[in-house]
Design a protein around this motif. Structure first.
Motif, short mmCIF file in Angstrom:
data_model
loop_
_atom_site.label_atom_id
_atom_site.label_comp_id
_atom_site.label_asym_id
_atom_site.label_seq_id
_atom_site.Cartn_x
_atom_site.Cartn_y
_atom_site.Cartn_z
N LEU A 1 -2.93 3.40 -7.83
CA LEU A 1 -1.70 2.78 -7.44
C LEU A 1 -0.73 3.01 -8.48
O LEU A 1 0.27 3.25 -8.42
N LEU A 2 -1.21 2.45 -9.67
CA LEU A 2 -0.26 2.27 -10.81
C LEU A 2 0.03 3.78 -11.35
O LEU A 2 1.34 4.00 -11.75
N VAL B 1 0.19 6.56 -9.63
CA VAL B 1 1.11 7.36 -8.64
C VAL B 1 2.52 6.74 -8.83
O VAL B 1 3.46 7.43 -8.70
N SER B 2 2.46 5.40 -8.69
CA SER B 2 3.70 4.75 -8.79
C SER B 2 4.62 5.04 -10.11
O SER B 2 5.95 5.17 -9.82
N LEU B 3 4.12 5.06 -11.16
CA LEU B 3 4.88 5.36 -12.27
C LEU B 3 5.18 6.75 -12.42
O LEU B 3 6.27 7.07 -12.77
N LEU C 1 5.97 8.65 -9.75
CA LEU C 1 7.05 8.65 -8.89
C LEU C 1 8.40 8.26 -9.46
O LEU C 1 9.36 8.80 -9.28
N LEU C 2 7.91 7.02 -10.20
CA LEU C 2 9.23 6.79 -10.91
C LEU C 2 10.08 7.66 -12.02
O LEU C 2 11.02 7.71 -12.05
N MET D 1 -1.31 9.19 -14.00
CA MET D 1 0.08 9.36 -14.04
C MET D 1 0.34 10.54 -14.49
O MET D 1 1.32 11.38 -13.70
N THR E 1 -0.52 13.23 -11.61
CA THR E 1 0.32 13.02 -10.57
C THR E 1 1.82 13.67 -10.90
O THR E 1 2.47 14.32 -10.18
N TRP F 1 10.84 6.46 2.49
CA TRP F 1 9.42 5.97 2.62
C TRP F 1 8.86 7.17 3.56
O TRP F 1 7.70 7.23 3.42
N LEU G 1 8.14 10.10 1.26
CA LEU G 1 6.88 9.85 0.69
C LEU G 1 5.81 10.12 1.22
O LEU G 1 4.67 10.84 0.84
N TRP G 2 5.53 9.23 2.32
CA TRP G 2 4.14 9.43 2.92
C TRP G 2 3.93 10.63 3.93
O TRP G 2 2.74 11.04 4.08
#
Length: 766
Positions: free
Chosen positions: A530-531, A533-535, A537-538, A624, A627, A650, A653-654
């Motif tokens: 979760l962290l 992939v999220s970071l 993408l950011l 991270m 990804t 969204w 992304l999905w």
């Protein structure tokens, strides 16, 4: 021919070379440096260095090892001939070392008339069955350090120290010591008539006396007389910073004190306990220089041992490290109150037992003490559990088993392989379409360069991976050590899988630890992905400024060694002095709240959370980075086409980004699961399995059986084999079976089944 020198035949040269090598072997062995191992630090290490430098003989190779790993290193190295020639250790391990044949009698290393110069019980502590197995160099026990800047008079009773709780400045503790440490608890236990190990090698830390000793310590912590969860580093820091009036420790404590703390320190014998009227009697440890079996055969090693235990060396230790001498021919300054205090304390100290059973008392005793001090159990219940753990570890080994079934299985496997080879050979002969032998030979010749390129990798993997796996699997079929080593077949596995005859989900059972391990892996993996992939993408956004700086900063947790990070987080989670508690106090001060500091390691939930927090901090940068690499392969034109078609962020992304990076994430997630499943450092260093071993995972449980529970390597190896089998079964079936459009882009522009290209299909799905 005349005038030409004849060359001797090759066999003659070989024989001559071997004879010369055999003649040179003793000289080469003698030229090897003398290896000396120790676990000293600070002033003691400096004193030993000066003593070795003054030795007139062969070169000495000095190696300092961590105390916690010292015994296990000796057990692994000495039997293989790779250990030290001599080593310095405490006498209480002598019984275990003798059983494992790690130590030999000192012989002529003891100087003529040497028995008369050693004081008190020093020489008796290293004498077994009439032979001397070490030369004493110091005897150590705990005493009371007084901070003369805060107190002036030595207390007669422990309760007198407790009475200072309201008289000292705010934030100053009357007494600092490692209350949850079994060794440090011994003085109070002895005042109540208790002991750790009785004369019959049974667990002695049970009964009314030990229970009352724990109740006393618990009351001292509750009244803030003693800091809770104090370790050696915290005790030293409190004393150095003038936040402790007294400290209980040994001569080694002075090595960590600053100059100011040394000037205001005074050492006195431990006080009495008013409730019993008896003095606090610590364990006494005799440190000795011991010879390994190979070292005992070297005259230079014996000479070095005699030098280290000699009068000149004792004088050096006295001057540099303030170590009380054990020799009567070393003069102690009459005005040296430090040495006099420890000498006085040694008169009532209790020599630590040398029985191998003593090593099995520390872990259950420490767990019982922590449970009582944290309020998780009454003294009676906690000590009863400790005795059960001790008895469980010390129970007799499984009976020897016949190797016949194993030999039958191995024979059947060998026969099956031979039959398979024969069948394959017959098919090759009867198949007319199969290439002939000359054709195969030419193909093999053409492939030889490729085989040469991978040969070194095959050898390396075989030596570093396959051989240890085979040895570990074989070790799991044995029990005991040294002369008691025996083949027991599957007895270790049966014992593990039947929870050693107890409830299947009892504390420490395989199934409970497996459940905790699975939960540990799943929770960590969820946050890692979760962290990460999220970071990623950011950070992949082109409009983000200072992206390079952010990437470097977010990779730092992954770059720092895991044990450094684990110890840092453990300090931050300390209930009294941790950064998390400081943050809570800051919030209370700013907003007027009354949030209580959290005792992180007193319950499973909070201890598990502390472990997970530390491991997530360590693990998310890997996901991270993976990804970020995968995102660079996502076609921008596909995302732009989807945006033109009206897809939201969204939906893009999905339905496009995640399906395209999923094949790259799959092996990363698999690797992350394996690493997390076996993440020993975090669990062992942060929570240490607390409370009561409930946060241990399979690999840390295997470690405890190998190194803290009488070195049951066969049992630990069985744990390791089960871990290997579990991971093999899990990763074999762990495939990304769900094939969404966009998961594969063939080179020809179309999908594998001839349909539309994957990016187009993904866009149409949006």
């Amino acid at each position: 021919m005349p005038g030409r020198r004849r060359t001797p035949p090759a066999p003659a040269l070989t024989a001559a070379a071997l004879a010369a090598l055999l003649l040179l072997l003793p000289a080469l062995a003698a030229a090897a440096p003398i290896r000396l191992w120790h676990a000293y630090r600070d002033d003691e290490a400096r004193a030993l260095g000066a003593i070795v430098a003054a030795f007139k003989g062969e070169e000495v190779e000095l190696l300092a090892l961590p105390f916690d790993a010292y015994a296990s290193k000796l057990q692994a190295a000495v039997p293989m001939g790779e250990g030290p020639d001599l080593f310095i250790d405490a006498h209480e391990r002598l019984g275990d070392y003798r059983a494992r044949k790690l130590v030999a009698p000192v012989g002529d290393a003891l100087e003529p008339g040497g028995e008369a110069v050693f004081q008190g019980p020093a020489l008796a502590a290293v004498r077994q069955e009439g032979e001397i197995f070490g030369l004493p160099i110091s005897q150590k026990c705990m005493a009371l350090y007084m901070n003369t800047a805060l107190v002036r008079e030595a207390p007669a009773y422990l309760e007198d120290i407790a009475a200072l709780a309201g008289a000292l400045p705010q934030g100053v503790y009357p007494l600092a010591y490692e209350a949850s440490n079994a060794y440090a608890h011994m003085p109070i236990l002895a005042a109540f008539g208790g002991t750790m190990l009785d004369e019959d090698d049974q667990f002695g830390f049970v009964g009314p006396g030990p229970e009352r000793s724990l109740e006393l310590v618990r009351s001292l912590i509750a009244r803030r007389v003693v800091p809770e969860d104090a370790n050696g580093a915290l005790v030293t820091d409190l004393y150095n910073t003038n936040r402790a009036a007294f400290a209980i420790s040994g001569p080694w404590f002075v090595g960590g004190l600053n100059d100011e703390a040394k000037r205001r320190s005074r050492v006195v014998p431990l006080p009495k306990v008013r409730e019993t009227g008896q003095p606090m009697r610590p364990f006494m440890t005799v440190e000795a220089v011991m010879l390994s079996p190979q070292g005992a055969q070297r005259a230079e090693a014996r000479a070095l041992a005699r030098h280290i235990a000699g009068a000149a060396a004792a004088a050096t230790r006295l001057e540099v490290a303030r170590t009380p001498p054990v020799r009567s021919d070393v003069a102690v300054p009459a005005d040296d109150a430090f040495i006099a205090a420890f000498a006085e304390q040694a008169k009532v100290a209790i020599p630590m037992p040398t029985s191998p059973a003593m090593r099995s008392t520390w872990e259950p005793a420490a767990r019982a003490i922590r449970k009582v001090l944290r309020g998780d159990a009454s003294p009676e219940v906690a000590l009863s559990e400790a005795k059960h753990r001790f008895d469980d570890v010390r129970r007799p080994l499984p009976p020897p088993a016949s190797p016949a079934p194993l030999l039958l299985v191995l024979g059947a496997l060998a026969l099956a392989l031979v039959l398979r080879w024969v069948v394959a050979a017959k098919r090759a002969v009867s198949d007319p379409t199969r290439p002939t032998r000359p054709t195969l030979r030419r193909a093999l010749d053409r492939s030889l360069p490729a085989y040469k390129y991978v040969a070194h990798a095959v050898v390396a993997i075989g030596v570093l991976v396959m051989v240890p796996l085979v040895i570990g699997a074989a070790t799991s079929l044995f029990a005991g050590s040294g002369e008691s080593l025996r083949y027991v077949g599957l007895a270790n596995f049966i014992s593990i899988l039947t929870a050693r005859g107890g409830p299947l989900f009892a504390s420490g059972s395989f199934y409970l630890v497996l459940a905790v391990t699975v939960l540990w892996t799943a929770v960590n993996l969820f946050f890692h992905v979760l962290l990460g992939v999220s970071l990623a993408l950011l950070l992949h956004r082109p409009t983000l400024r200072l992206r390079a700086l952010y990437r470097v900063l977010l990779i730092v947790p992954w770059a720092v060694p895991s044990y450094v990070t684990a110890l840092s987080w453990k300090g931050m989670f300390h209930r009294q002095f941790g950064a998390v508690t400081g943050l809570i106090e800051a919030v209370n001060s700013a907003f007027g709240t009354s949030i209580e500091p959290i005792a992180w390691f007193s319950s499973f939930t909070t201890a598990f959370t502390a472990n997970v927090t530390t491991n997530v901090w360590l693990g998310f940068p890997f996901m991270m980075v993976v990804t970020l690499g995968a995102l660079t392969a996502v076609p921008e034109d596909v995302l732009e086409a989807a945006e033109v078609d009206g897809a939201t962020r969204w939906q893009r992304l999905w339905n496009i980004t995640l399906p395209l990076i999923r094949p790259v994430l799959a092996p990363a997630v698999t690797l992350g699961a394996i690493w997390t499943f076996n993440m020993f450092n975090v669990v062992f260093l942060v929570s240490g399995g607390d409370p009561d071993g409930t946060t241990d995972i399979l690999v840390s449980e295997a470690y405890r059986w190998a190194f803290t529970r009488e070195a049951q390597y066969g049992y630990a190896a069985a744990y390791s084999v089960l871990i290997f089998l579990l991971l093999t079964l899990a990763t074999r079936d762990w495939r990304w079976r769900r094939r969404t459009p966009g998961s594969y882009i063939p080179q020809g522009g179309g999908a594998a089944d001839g349909s539309a290209p994957a990016p187009v299909a993904a866009t149409e799905a949006v």
